[in-house]
Design an enzyme around this catalytic site. Structure first.
Site, PDB file in Angstrom:
ATOM      1  N   ALA A  72      60.682  51.002  16.434  1.00  0.00           N
ATOM      2  CA  ALA A  72      62.034  51.327  15.959  1.00  0.00           C
ATOM      3  C   ALA A  72      62.149  51.247  14.448  1.00  0.00           C
ATOM      4  O   ALA A  72      62.770  52.106  13.811  1.00  0.00           O
ATOM      5  CB  ALA A  72      63.050  50.397  16.620  1.00  0.00           C
ATOM      6  N   GLU A 283      61.762  43.380  24.102  1.00  0.00           N
ATOM      7  CA  GLU A 283      61.365  43.852  22.768  1.00  0.00           C
ATOM      8  C   GLU A 283      60.212  42.995  22.223  1.00  0.00           C
ATOM      9  O   GLU A 283      60.160  42.643  21.045  1.00  0.00           O
ATOM     10  CB  GLU A 283      62.551  43.847  21.800  1.00  0.00           C
ATOM     11  CG  GLU A 283      62.352  44.759  20.595  1.00  0.00           C
ATOM     12  CD  GLU A 283      63.534  44.775  19.639  1.00  0.00           C
ATOM     13  OE1 GLU A 283      63.534  45.627  18.746  1.00  0.00           O
ATOM     14  OE2 GLU A 283      64.460  43.942  19.788  1.00  0.00           O
ATOM     15  N   ARG A 289      58.536  37.183  16.808  1.00  0.00           N
ATOM     16  CA  ARG A 289      57.245  37.069  17.468  1.00  0.00           C
ATOM     17  C   ARG A 289      56.717  35.639  17.576  1.00  0.00           C
ATOM     18  O   ARG A 289      55.674  35.415  18.177  1.00  0.00           O
ATOM     19  CB  ARG A 289      56.201  37.914  16.724  1.00  0.00           C
ATOM     20  CG  ARG A 289      56.597  39.368  16.573  1.00  0.00           C
ATOM     21  CD  ARG A 289      55.485  40.195  15.959  1.00  0.00           C
ATOM     22  NE  ARG A 289      55.897  41.568  15.712  1.00  0.00           N
ATOM     23  CZ  ARG A 289      55.080  42.537  15.346  1.00  0.00           C
ATOM     24  NH1 ARG A 289      53.790  42.279  15.174  1.00  0.00           N
ATOM     25  NH2 ARG A 289      55.540  43.757  15.137  1.00  0.00           N
TER      26      ARG A 289
END
Length: 340
Positions: A72, A283, A289
């Site tokens: 994205a 996602e 992360r």
């Protein structure tokens, strides 16, 4: 037993040649010369990036299938012109198609769109048609193609109507998802994404789009931005604006994902928003992360949050599988063809 369908996945770790070509494309545009030829990318390169990242984590975290789209933050339709945005979208979407062809039981494709800020939606309509022809099941629609300045008309404006007509014709939903921010006042994933999600919901609240398109379906990602947290505000605004209640005005057409990276946030989402409007999403290998030091688990390991909800098995099934199959009927047809 439910399938675990992750509605929000991006190809975030890509073959090096793809990313290098993008930099060459941008440099060529700046220099006013043609972009170089797109490189040959082998199946082995794609397989390595997928098996080392998304596929490994899907197996480790207990999901079955990910609805997969280009990265994205790199869609960046504000970079270059309409022709450049079109070629970049095609290259990115073709990579997704190759991933799906290689791992058809694990990935379903969603396309990005060449929404150059200076262009209408003609190229985006053509790319959506092309990608659906390749087996894609939806698209990512950027409400702010300019990258953080919100100069486009609201999502209820007739500027968007030709694209909505094509979405209805093809029976595909859109995830409303912005790209990278070129506004230094808006951090991309922490500010811009959440602001855009919230702004999109308010735009839809102010209008009557679904009276014109009663079967149109939007997923607002990242848990709906700030919306569930301020649900009373939006119910009150609907009342002040003389709109129907939100359940009638919007919530037959709008869905939120579970990309909310802590248990209290997921608890609130499931408490405030009807479970029929929630789709499981992670996602993963995306905006957040790292490992949460308070739990020892990755922030984006969102399945564990849904597993911990105090809801019925039927409600959990809806979040993990049923709602996704209803929102993405092309996915439902593909799964039924596989006997699922």
């Amino acid at each position: 037993m439910s399938l675990i369908i992750d509605c929000h996945g991006h190809y975030t770790v890509l073959p090096k040649g793809h990313d290098a070509w993008r930099e060459e494309q941008k440099a060529a545009f700046k220099a006013g010369v043609p972009a170089p030829a797109y490189p040959e990318i082998s199946d082995d390169e794609i397989r390595d990036t997928i098996e080392s990242n998304q596929l490994r984590l899907i197996k480790e975290r207990g999901a079955d299938l990910t609805i997969f789209s280009p990265r994205a933050s790199a869609m960046a339709p504000h970079v270059g012109d309409a022709a450049m945005a079109k070629e970049w979208a095609i290259r990115c979407n073709d990579l997704i198609a190759r991933v799906v062809a290689m791992f058809p039981e694990t990935f379903a494709g969603v396309c990005m769109l060449p929404q150059s800020p200076q262009a209408d939606m003609t190229n985006s309509i053509a790319e959506l048609e092309r990608c659906v022809g390749l087996g894609f099941i939806g698209c990512n629609l950027n409400p702010d193609p300019g990258g953080g300045h919100f100069r486009h008309p609201p999502l209820t404006d007739r500027y968007w109507y030709p694209f909505y007509e094509k979405m209805v014709e093809l029976d595909v939903p859109a995830m409303i998802h912005v790209s990278g921010s070129c506004n230094p006042a808006m951090h991309a994933t922490g500010g811009y994404y959440i602001a855009a999600d919230t702004i999109a919901f308010m735009q839809l609240l102010e209008g009557d789009l679904f009276a014109d398109f009663p079967t149109l379906r939007f997923i607002i990602p990242h848990g709906g931005g700030a919306v569930p947290y301020h649900w009373g505000r939006y119910r009150g605004l609907a009342d002040m604006l003389k709109k129907p209640s939100l359940d009638m005005h919007l919530m037959n057409n709008i869905f939120f994902d579970t990309c909310v990276y802590h248990q209290p946030g997921i608890d609130l989402l499931a408490d405030v928003i009807d479970n029929k409007n929630i789709l499981f999403g992670s996602e993963m290998v995306g905006a957040v992360r790292g490992i949460d030091p308070t739990t020892g688990h990755y922030f984006d390991d969102t399945k564990r949050y849904v597993d911990a909800l105090d809801i019925s098995d039927a409600e959990r099934h809806a979040i993990f599988e049923g709602n996704a199959r209803r929102v993405f009927p092309r996915l439902d047809a593909q799964l039924k063809a596989r006997g699922l």
